[in-house]
Design an enzyme around this catalytic site. Structure first.
Site, PDB file in Angstrom:
ATOM      1  N   ASN A   9       0.824   0.591   2.225  1.00 47.54           N
ATOM      2  CA  ASN A   9       2.146  -0.031   2.038  1.00 47.54           C
ATOM      3  C   ASN A   9       3.093   0.590   3.062  1.00 47.54           C
ATOM      4  OD1 ASN A   9       4.587  -1.007   1.165  1.00 47.54           O
ATOM      5  ND2 ASN A   9       4.702   0.286  -0.657  1.00 47.54           N
ATOM      6  N   LYS A  11       6.047  -0.207   3.741  1.00 44.24           N
ATOM      7  CA  LYS A  11       7.461  -0.307   3.349  1.00 44.24           C
ATOM      8  C   LYS A  11       8.287  -0.870   4.526  1.00 44.24           C
ATOM      9  CE  LYS A  11       6.637   3.645   0.419  1.00 44.24           C
ATOM     10  NZ  LYS A  11       7.204   4.572  -0.536  1.00 44.24           N
ATOM     11  N   HIS A  95       6.704  -2.864  -7.393  1.00 47.84           N
ATOM     12  CA  HIS A  95       6.792  -1.510  -6.833  1.00 47.84           C
ATOM     13  C   HIS A  95       8.060  -0.848  -7.373  1.00 47.84           C
ATOM     14  CE1 HIS A  95       7.185   1.805  -4.031  1.00 47.84           C
ATOM     15  NE2 HIS A  95       5.916   1.610  -3.709  1.00 47.84           N
ATOM     16  N   GLU A  97      10.199   0.991  -6.082  1.00 53.43           N
ATOM     17  CA  GLU A  97      11.388   0.897  -5.218  1.00 53.43           C
ATOM     18  C   GLU A  97      12.102  -0.438  -5.438  1.00 53.43           C
ATOM     19  OE1 GLU A  97       9.487   1.887  -1.521  1.00 53.43           O
ATOM     20  OE2 GLU A  97       9.355   3.986  -2.142  1.00 53.43           O
ATOM     21  N   GLU A 167       1.541   4.475 -10.315  1.00 50.48           N
ATOM     22  CA  GLU A 167       2.347   5.215  -9.352  1.00 50.48           C
ATOM     23  C   GLU A 167       3.454   5.977 -10.072  1.00 50.48           C
ATOM     24  OE1 GLU A 167       2.079   3.665  -5.134  1.00 50.48           O
ATOM     25  OE2 GLU A 167       3.630   2.481  -6.077  1.00 50.48           O
ATOM     26  N   GLY A 173       6.552   9.375  -2.172  1.00 48.51           N
ATOM     27  CA  GLY A 173       7.323   9.841  -1.010  1.00 48.51           C
ATOM     28  C   GLY A 173       7.892  11.227  -1.174  1.00 48.51           C
ATOM     29  N   SER A 212       2.136  10.005  -2.825  1.00 54.40           N
ATOM     30  CA  SER A 212       1.829  11.103  -1.901  1.00 54.40           C
ATOM     31  C   SER A 212       0.328  11.350  -1.759  1.00 54.40           C
ATOM     32  CB  SER A 212       2.564  12.378  -2.334  1.00 54.40           C
ATOM     33  OG  SER A 212       3.972  12.164  -2.290  1.00 54.40           O
TER      34      SER A 212
HETATM   35  C1  PEP Z   1       4.048   3.845  -2.241  1.00 53.36           C
HETATM   36  O1  PEP Z   1       4.949   3.444  -1.535  1.00 53.36           O
HETATM   37  O2  PEP Z   1       3.520   3.059  -3.035  1.00 53.36           O
HETATM   38  C2  PEP Z   1       3.607   5.224  -2.119  1.00 53.36           C
HETATM   39  C3  PEP Z   1       2.673   5.652  -2.912  1.00 53.36           C
HETATM   40  O3  PEP Z   1       4.230   5.980  -1.158  1.00 53.36           O
HETATM   41  P1  PEP Z   1       3.793   7.464  -0.692  1.00 53.36           P
HETATM   42  O4  PEP Z   1       2.298   7.421  -0.433  1.00 53.36           O
HETATM   43  O5  PEP Z   1       4.562   7.711   0.559  1.00 53.36           O
HETATM   44  O6  PEP Z   1       4.111   8.394  -1.797  1.00 53.36           O
END
Ligand code: PEP
Length: 252
Positions: A9, A11, A95, A97, A167, A173, A212
């Site tokens: 992803n 983003k 998601h 976000e 998640e 992040g 992460s």
């Molecule tokens: C995500 O955006 O779904 C995500 C898991 O980001 P990151 O790997 O940067 O934590």
């Protein structure tokens, strides 16, 4: 056996040059990753270019979001059929976000999941708790509530064609990855929730972890019984790191 799945992803990152180099960087090595499914989710403006770069590879294209309506006066939005037109196979829905920054409710996420299914897109349904919810001991109820809301809308049978991404928001992040035990505990809970409604779907449904995930921790996470791959944000912006995560999934 569930086939491992690793999703990148990006983003709101990248440009044409990065799109080309990331797609080529993975596609050129994808013959070494045939036993897993790999998906790249660039921003909308780069779907066309990414599709062209991935054409001869086994890497699939995904989108980061879609609108819950099929067409009409929704300025700035992108529909499922537009994603079909760019050869997207997957689409991320819910998601965190978007839930937070765009005030997406469980109801909207359910409608997006349904419209994706109607257009033969595989939804990657994101669920997960905030730090506050975890500290308050509300992780389980949060995740189950988010999941059940979609099941109630689509029916359990739809989960033949849905990928679930657990998640934890505190891990996205932040470089604070859930431990393999923490992640497995919630993945197993999610699978149990599916099992109570359909045993076969529970066994077959892919539940991937996001938050992460990096080359250093991917192997141990994906080795857990109920973790079937990863949804990767930051580390998917480097094709070598993303390739290493895919390799970690391969050796599971
Ligand atoms: C995500 O955006 O779904 C995500 C898991 O980001 P990151 O790997 O940067 O934590």
């Amino acid at each position: 056996m569930r086939k491992p799945l690793v999703v990148g992803n990006w983003k709101m990152n990248g440009d044409k040059a990065l799109t080309e180099s990331l797609c080529v960087g993975i596609a050129s090595r994808s013959n070494r990753l045939r036993n897993i499914d790999i998906v790249l989710c660039p921003p909308f403006p780069f779907l066309y270019l990414a599709d062209a770069c991935l054409k001869k590879s086994t890497v699939s294209l995904g989108a980061q979001d879609l609108d819950a309506n099929t067409n009409g006066p929704f300025t700035g939005q992108v529909s499922a059929s537009m994603l079909n037109g760019h050869n997207c196979k997957y689409v991320i829905v819910g998601h965190s976000e978007r839930r937070v920054n765009n005030a997406e409710t469980d109801q909207l996420v359910s409608r997006k999941t349904q419209i994706a299914l109607e257009h033969h897109l595989i939804p990657i349904l994101c669920i997960g708790e905030t730090t506050e919810q975890r500290k308050a001991g509300q992780t389980e109820q949060t995740v189950i509530h988010q999941l059940q809301n979609v099941i109630d809308h689509t029916g359990i049978g739809a989960f033949n064609d849905i990928v679930i991404a657990y998640e934890p928001i505190w891990a996205i992040g932040t470089n604070i990855t859930a431990t393999p035990d923490q992640a497995q505990e919630i993945h197993s809970l999610i699978r149990e929730q599916l099992r109570q409604q359909d045993k076969k779907i529970a066994n077959d449904c892919r539940i991937i972890y996001g938050g992460s995930m990096k080359p250093e921790n991917a192997r141990e996470l994906i080795a857990q019984t109920d973790i079937d791959g990863g949804l990767v944000g930051g580390a998917s912006l480097n094709s070598d790191d993303f390739f290493l995560i895919c390799q970690a999934a391969l050796s599971d």
